[in-house]
Design a protein around this motif. Structure first.
Motif, PDB file in Angstrom:
ATOM      1  N   UNK A   1       0.846  -1.193   0.000  1.00 38.31           N
ATOM      2  CA  UNK A   1       0.000   0.000   0.000  1.00 38.31           C
ATOM      3  C   UNK A   1       0.878   1.239   0.000  1.00 38.31           C
ATOM      4  N   UNK A   2       0.948   2.002  -1.065  1.00 37.67           N
ATOM      5  CA  UNK A   2       0.323   1.747  -2.368  1.00 37.67           C
ATOM      6  C   UNK A   2       1.105   0.679  -3.128  1.00 37.67           C
ATOM      7  N   UNK A   3       0.470   0.101  -4.127  1.00 37.58           N
ATOM      8  CA  UNK A   3       1.184  -0.926  -4.906  1.00 37.58           C
ATOM      9  C   UNK A   3       1.785  -0.350  -6.187  1.00 37.58           C
ATOM     10  N   UNK A   4       1.566   0.957  -6.435  1.00 40.86           N
ATOM     11  CA  UNK A   4       2.222   1.651  -7.537  1.00 40.86           C
ATOM     12  C   UNK A   4       2.778   2.967  -6.987  1.00 40.86           C
ATOM     13  N   UNK A   5       4.078   3.183  -7.185  1.00 35.15           N
ATOM     14  CA  UNK A   5       4.705   4.446  -6.784  1.00 35.15           C
ATOM     15  C   UNK A   5       5.348   5.062  -8.021  1.00 35.15           C
ATOM     16  N   UNK A   6       5.375   6.391  -8.034  1.00 30.67           N
ATOM     17  CA  UNK A   6       5.864   7.107  -9.213  1.00 30.67           C
ATOM     18  C   UNK A   6       6.990   8.056  -8.826  1.00 30.67           C
ATOM     19  N   UNK A   7       8.041   8.054  -9.633  1.00 31.61           N
ATOM     20  CA  UNK A   7       9.140   9.003  -9.511  1.00 31.61           C
ATOM     21  C   UNK A   7       9.318   9.691 -10.858  1.00 31.61           C
TER      22      UNK A   7
ATOM     23  N   UNK B   1      15.092  12.143 -10.555  1.00 30.88           N
ATOM     24  CA  UNK B   1      14.953  12.295  -9.101  1.00 30.88           C
ATOM     25  C   UNK B   1      16.004  11.478  -8.365  1.00 30.88           C
ATOM     26  N   UNK B   2      16.391  11.944  -7.186  1.00 31.15           N
ATOM     27  CA  UNK B   2      17.165  11.117  -6.254  1.00 31.15           C
ATOM     28  C   UNK B   2      16.117  10.342  -5.466  1.00 31.15           C
ATOM     29  N   UNK B   3      15.819   9.140  -5.913  1.00 31.51           N
ATOM     30  CA  UNK B   3      14.654   8.397  -5.444  1.00 31.51           C
ATOM     31  C   UNK B   3      15.024   7.351  -4.402  1.00 31.51           C
ATOM     32  N   UNK B   4      14.224   7.322  -3.336  1.00 31.59           N
ATOM     33  CA  UNK B   4      14.355   6.310  -2.290  1.00 31.59           C
ATOM     34  C   UNK B   4      12.998   5.642  -2.116  1.00 31.59           C
ATOM     35  N   UNK B   5      13.005   4.319  -2.146  1.00 35.15           N
ATOM     36  CA  UNK B   5      11.802   3.537  -1.930  1.00 35.15           C
ATOM     37  C   UNK B   5      11.950   2.823  -0.592  1.00 35.15           C
ATOM     38  N   UNK B   6      11.021   3.093   0.320  1.00 39.97           N
ATOM     39  CA  UNK B   6      11.082   2.558   1.672  1.00 39.97           C
ATOM     40  C   UNK B   6       9.906   1.613   1.903  1.00 39.97           C
ATOM     41  N   UNK B   7      10.197   0.454   2.491  1.00 35.85           N
ATOM     42  CA  UNK B   7       9.165  -0.528   2.834  1.00 35.85           C
ATOM     43  C   UNK B   7       9.071  -0.635   4.347  1.00 35.85           C
ATOM     44  N   UNK B   8       7.831  -0.704   4.857  1.00 38.62           N
ATOM     45  CA  UNK B   8       7.610  -0.923   6.284  1.00 38.62           C
ATOM     46  C   UNK B   8       6.547  -2.003   6.444  1.00 38.62           C
TER      47      UNK B   8
ATOM     48  N   UNK C   1       6.959   3.349 -11.261  1.00 42.30           N
ATOM     49  CA  UNK C   1       6.907   4.012 -12.551  1.00 42.30           C
ATOM     50  C   UNK C   1       7.855   5.198 -12.510  1.00 42.30           C
ATOM     51  N   UNK C   2       8.774   5.252 -13.461  1.00 39.68           N
ATOM     52  CA  UNK C   2       9.658   6.400 -13.617  1.00 39.68           C
ATOM     53  C   UNK C   2       9.203   7.096 -14.890  1.00 39.68           C
ATOM     54  N   UNK C   3       8.788   8.376 -14.746  1.00 36.06           N
ATOM     55  CA  UNK C   3       8.270   9.098 -15.913  1.00 36.06           C
ATOM     56  C   UNK C   3       9.000  10.386 -16.169  1.00 36.06           C
TER      57      UNK C   3
END
Length: 89
Positions: free
Chosen positions: A16-22, A26-33, A87-89
């Motif tokens: 949740x969410x199951x789709x993330x967008x960058x 971007x200097x992108x960080x994906x965090x899971x909890x 998704x990277x756009x």
């Protein structure tokens, strides 16, 4: 200059969410909890981004996501049954 962006995915029987967008660049960080002990969601992996990690209960685990290419990239549980998308756009 690239913007620092962090997206957090809560792991509670699903992503949740199951789709993330960058945005590209971007200097992108994906965090899971992980907040529940449901099934195979104690591990997260992404062949597209080359990571795999255990997800300890109630702890945040972060990954740097490359954003040099646009597209749709998957992440999934350890058994590849529950999936999400970057998704990277």
């Amino acid at each position: 200059m690239a913007e620092k962006v962090e997206q957090t995915v809560t792991v509670d029987g699903q992503y949740q969410p199951n789709v993330v967008t960058f945005q590209k660049g971007d200097q992108a960080t994906l965090t899971f909890k992980r907040v529940s002990e449901s099934g195979c969601l104690d591990t997260v992996q992404s062949h597209d981004f080359g990571f795999q990690s255990k997800l300890p209960l109630n702890e945040e685990i972060s990954f740097t996501i490359p954003t040099d290419q646009t597209g749709k990239f998957e992440f999934a549980c350890g058994m590849n049954m529950v999936k999400g998308k970057v998704i990277v756009q």
